[in-house]
Scaffold this motif. Sequence first.
Motif, mmCIF file in Angstrom:
data_model
loop_
_atom_site.group_PDB
_atom_site.id
_atom_site.type_symbol
_atom_site.label_atom_id
_atom_site.label_comp_id
_atom_site.label_asym_id
_atom_site.label_seq_id
_atom_site.Cartn_x
_atom_site.Cartn_y
_atom_site.Cartn_z
ATOM 1 N N ALA A 36 -11.640 -29.380 54.856
ATOM 2 C CA ALA A 36 -12.062 -28.856 53.630
ATOM 3 C C ALA A 36 -10.554 -29.377 52.634
ATOM 4 N N GLN A 37 -10.996 -29.365 51.520
ATOM 5 C CA GLN A 37 -9.896 -29.614 50.660
ATOM 6 C C GLN A 37 -9.330 -28.464 50.050
ATOM 7 N N LEU A 38 -7.921 -28.491 50.156
ATOM 8 C CA LEU A 38 -6.920 -27.564 49.399
ATOM 9 C C LEU A 38 -6.876 -27.380 47.917
ATOM 10 N N PRO A 39 -6.774 -26.269 47.421
ATOM 11 C CA PRO A 39 -6.900 -26.110 45.877
ATOM 12 C C PRO A 39 -5.767 -27.119 45.210
ATOM 13 N N VAL A 40 -6.277 -27.513 44.194
ATOM 14 C CA VAL A 40 -5.136 -28.371 43.422
ATOM 15 C C VAL A 40 -3.815 -27.954 43.334
ATOM 16 N N ALA A 74 -7.794 -38.288 45.569
ATOM 17 C CA ALA A 74 -8.627 -37.271 45.940
ATOM 18 C C ALA A 74 -7.979 -35.913 46.215
ATOM 19 N N GLY A 75 -6.988 -35.659 46.583
ATOM 20 C CA GLY A 75 -6.303 -34.449 46.861
ATOM 21 C C GLY A 75 -5.783 -34.439 48.364
ATOM 22 N N THR A 76 -5.456 -33.169 48.787
ATOM 23 C CA THR A 76 -5.021 -32.639 50.171
ATOM 24 C C THR A 76 -6.175 -32.016 51.003
#
Length: 377
Positions: A36-40, A74-76
């Motif tokens: 899952a992607q963590l929030p920004v 993309a993110g964390t």
Amino acid sequence: MKSTEKKDSFLRGPKYLQVAERLRREITSGSWAPGAQLPVERELADTLAVSINTLRRAVSELVDEGIVQRRQGAGTFVSPLPEAAPAEAGSPKGRRLVGVLVPSTTYYYPRVVDGIQRVLRDAGVGVVLASSKYDLGIERDEVRAMLDSGVQGLLLVPNLHLLDEPQDYVDDLRRLTVPYVLVERRPPSPAPDDPTSYVATDHPGGVCLAVRHLRSLGHERIGHLGRLRTGTSDAVARGFDEAAALLGADVVEGAVARADIWSPEGIAAYARHCADAGITAVFCHGDRDAAALVVAARRHGLSVPEDLAVVAYDDEVTEVGDIPLTAISPPKEEVGALAAQLLLSRMDFGSGAVSHRVDVQPRLIVRASCGAAPGDR
């Protein structure tokens, strides 16, 4: 994922270690599933009441430990679970995972995801949530990443409206190695034996509810302020045309207007046309456009709902103005829950699972903007 020695508690030690420990606990407890992607950063820092720099140091700790992964541009993301050894792959202790791909996590789809998560949580199934941000490249990469993380099923809201050959895309999904169900999407031009399972809102049916309601209030000249090139815009526009013909609405020239994005000037011009053409009711695809039409109509001397009745489609932000909007409300949580139940069935029965095509009708929520009393239908 690497094992780690216990860090200081959240109440002691440097602030960034406190934050790292809190994030570690939330990941361990399942607040964010593997993959899952963590929030920004800004959102997560605000939630934890820390600075961006403190958050970044905390996340770097988790990256070093292998708990999360940074993906360039993309993110964390929470690190996927390690692959089970062959002897353990079928272990009943292994938690099943489902990948969920939506175009947006801020509009329309949060409630769909709520329904999905409720069903999967009750079934003891983890969720890997990803957003395509209405980008085909991101969509492709996220599906691949979810499969790499070990999901056993997929709930997909693909960006079919952005494709030149959307049916080819749907056909290609049959090559997936895990069961899947489309959510709020249907095969656009399927063969009679198309096996694709889906759960979707009956958008044309919802539009018919709105037009029937306006006709019951005595409106004959009804307009449609619509959108172009969204995931549902064509279905909504088709629904309006069909409902107007079925119910005998007088759709005069210029009553139907669609745009990619409505500017204030464009909505003002449409409001003027309604006044000039004697259009007394408008069905709007989108709450924000409906609210803007109410403002524009009043600036041009039209009283809402006395001179112009307005019904919106979506029911996301319909009660924030001084005139609450009557709206067609898609059953978002129900769609998500039904799709999750259907996917679980497909996961359980494998190749023997029966295909389902589920259409769920929206609700009409009567408020002030149409002139009827709440509860009238």
